[in-house]
Design an enzyme around this catalytic site. Structure first.
Site, PDB file in Angstrom:
ATOM      1  N   SER A  93      28.505  36.933  34.755  1.00  0.00           N
ATOM      2  CA  SER A  93      28.485  35.477  34.859  1.00  0.00           C
ATOM      3  C   SER A  93      29.847  34.972  35.281  1.00  0.00           C
ATOM      4  O   SER A  93      30.859  35.665  35.150  1.00  0.00           O
ATOM      5  CB  SER A  93      28.098  34.850  33.525  1.00  0.00           C
ATOM      6  OG  SER A  93      29.208  34.881  32.656  1.00  0.00           O
ATOM      7  N   LYS A  94      29.850  33.762  35.806  1.00  0.00           N
ATOM      8  CA  LYS A  94      31.099  33.199  36.308  1.00  0.00           C
ATOM      9  C   LYS A  94      32.138  33.121  35.195  1.00  0.00           C
ATOM     10  O   LYS A  94      33.303  33.413  35.408  1.00  0.00           O
ATOM     11  CB  LYS A  94      30.846  31.822  36.904  1.00  0.00           C
ATOM     12  CG  LYS A  94      29.830  31.945  38.024  1.00  0.00           C
ATOM     13  CD  LYS A  94      29.903  30.884  39.067  1.00  0.00           C
ATOM     14  CE  LYS A  94      28.958  31.297  40.196  1.00  0.00           C
ATOM     15  NZ  LYS A  94      29.038  30.568  41.381  1.00  0.00           N
ATOM     16  N   SER A  95      31.713  32.760  33.993  1.00  0.00           N
ATOM     17  CA  SER A  95      32.696  32.610  32.923  1.00  0.00           C
ATOM     18  C   SER A  95      33.298  33.963  32.540  1.00  0.00           C
ATOM     19  O   SER A  95      34.491  34.083  32.304  1.00  0.00           O
ATOM     20  CB  SER A  95      32.053  31.957  31.700  1.00  0.00           C
ATOM     21  OG  SER A  95      30.917  32.677  31.312  1.00  0.00           O
TER      22      SER A  95
END
Ligand SMILES: [Zn+2]
Length: 298
Positions: free
Chosen positions: A235-237
Site C-alpha cells: 500500500s502507498k502508506s
C-alpha cells in the site's frame, strides 16, 4: 512504410505519496522508452477527481525530477480532458454500443453473478433515456479476448463472464478510468504500455474499447508488483517511507533489482546520471522475474 516511433508513458494517479511500487513502474517504462530511442510521456491520471489528494501531483513531479527522470513534451492531466472523453462516448453511442444503467449499488450487490461483481445485464435491454443521474455502460460481446504480454505471456479473458458490461461514465458524471486511459493512449500515440500487473485484468476490456473506437492496440508489458509478506499489493502508506528525494540512489537500485537487473552495489553511492547511464546500457526486459506476476494470473 516507416515504423511508428516508440512512444511510452508513465501515468501515475495523484492519490498519495510516491512509493517504491510507483518508482518501479516509472523505471521500467522509462528504460523501455530510452532503450528504444522513443519518447516517454507523463500523464497525471486524475480523472477520478474525488480521489485526488492535495499536493500529491507536485510531490510526484518533484520526486521524478530529483530521481533524474526526463519526460518528453508537456504533462497531460485527465481532469482537463472531459470534452475529449465525451467525444469518444458520443462515438460509442452513435454505434449503439452503450446503454444507461440505473442500478443502485445495493441492487448490483444483490444481483451480481454469483458474488463475482460481474454486471448481470439488468438494464441492457430496458431502452432507458440518457439522463445525468445514470451510469453509462459499454455492452460487451460473448467473446474471449487475448493478448500477448511481453512479460507475462498470453493472457485471455472472457468478456461476458469475467468482465461484463462495464461503466465508462459514472453516475456522478465523471468518466471512468477505463475510457480515459484508452482515449489518452490512442491520442498520445502510445505504442507500448509498461505498467503494474494490478492492471492486467483491465487490459482485455481496454483492448475491446480500442476496437470499438477504431484505435490501434499498443503492446503491453505488465510488471510484477511489490507484495507485502501476506501476498497483498504494497500500500502507498507502507511503501511511502522508501522514497527519499534527497537520496535517490538506494531506491533506484532497489527498483532496478526488483526488475531483475542486478545493478552493481557501488552504484548505491553514485549520482543519478551514472545510475541511468548504467541502466540504459544494461536494461534487459527479459530479466524481469515472473514469480510475483503469476499471483495475478490465476
Ligand atoms: Zn443497470
Amino acid at each position: 512504410m516507416t515504423e511508428k516511433r516508440y512512444t511510452g508513458r508513465f501515468a501515475p494517479s495523484p492519490t498519495g505519496d510516491p512509493h517504491l511500487g510507483t518508482l518501479i513502474a516509472a523505471v521500467a517504462s522509462y528504460l523501455q522508452a530510452r532503450v528504444n530511442h522513443g519518447d516517454w510521456l507523463l500523464r497525471i491520471e486524475d480523472v477520478d477527481t474525488t480521489r485526488r489528494v492535495a499536493g500529491a501531483e507536485d510531490a510526484m513531479l518533484r520526486t521524478l525530477d530529483r530521481f533524474g527522470f526526463e519526460w518528453d513534451g508537456d504533462v497531460i492531466r485527465q481532469s482537463a480532458r472531459t470534452a475529449i472523453y465525451q467525444q469518444a462516448l458520443d462515438q460509442l453511442d452513435a454505434e449503439d454500443l452503450v446503454f444507461p444503467c440505473t442500478c443502485s449499488r445495493k441492487l448490483l450487490a444483490q444481483t451480481a453473478v454469483e458474488q463475482s461483481g460481474i454486471y448481470p445485464g439488468t438494464c441492457r435491454t430496458r431502452q432507458l433515456p440518457f439522463a445525468h443521474e445514470h451510469a453509462i455502460r459499454l455492452r460487451v460481446p460473448e467473446r474471449t479476448l487475448g493478448f500477448d504480454d511481453r512479460i507475462i505471456g498470453e493472457y485471455r479473458q472472457s468478456l461476458a463472464t469475467e468482465c461484463g458490461d462495464f461503466v465508462i461514465k459514472r453516475r456522478d458524471g465523471l468518466f471512468a478510468y477505463q475510457l480515459a486511459v484508452v482515449v489518452d493512449d490512442a491520442l498520445q500515440g502510445v505504442t507500448e504500455v509498461v505498467r503494474g500487473a494490478d492492471l492486467l485484468e483491465s487490459t482485455p476490456r481496454q483492448i475491446y474499447l480500442q476496437q470499438c473506437l477504431n484505435h490501434p492496440s499498443p503492446a503491453y508489458c505488465h510488471i510484477p508488483l511489490i507484495l507485502d509478506p501476506t501476498g497483498r499489493k504494497l500500500s502507498k502508506s507502507e511503501g511511502a517511507a522508501g522514497l527519499n528525494p534527497d537520496r535517490p540512489a538506494p531506491s533506484l537500485l532497489a527498483a532496478l533489482n526488483h526488475l531483475g537487473q542486478q545493478a552493481p552495489e557501488e552504484l548505491g553511492h553514485a549520482g543519478t546520471t551514472d545510475i541511468w547511464q548504467w541502466a540504459i546500457e544494461n536494461w534487459d526486459i527479459g530479466k524481469i522475474p515472473l514469480a510475483h506476476a503469476t499471483l495475478y494470473n490465476g
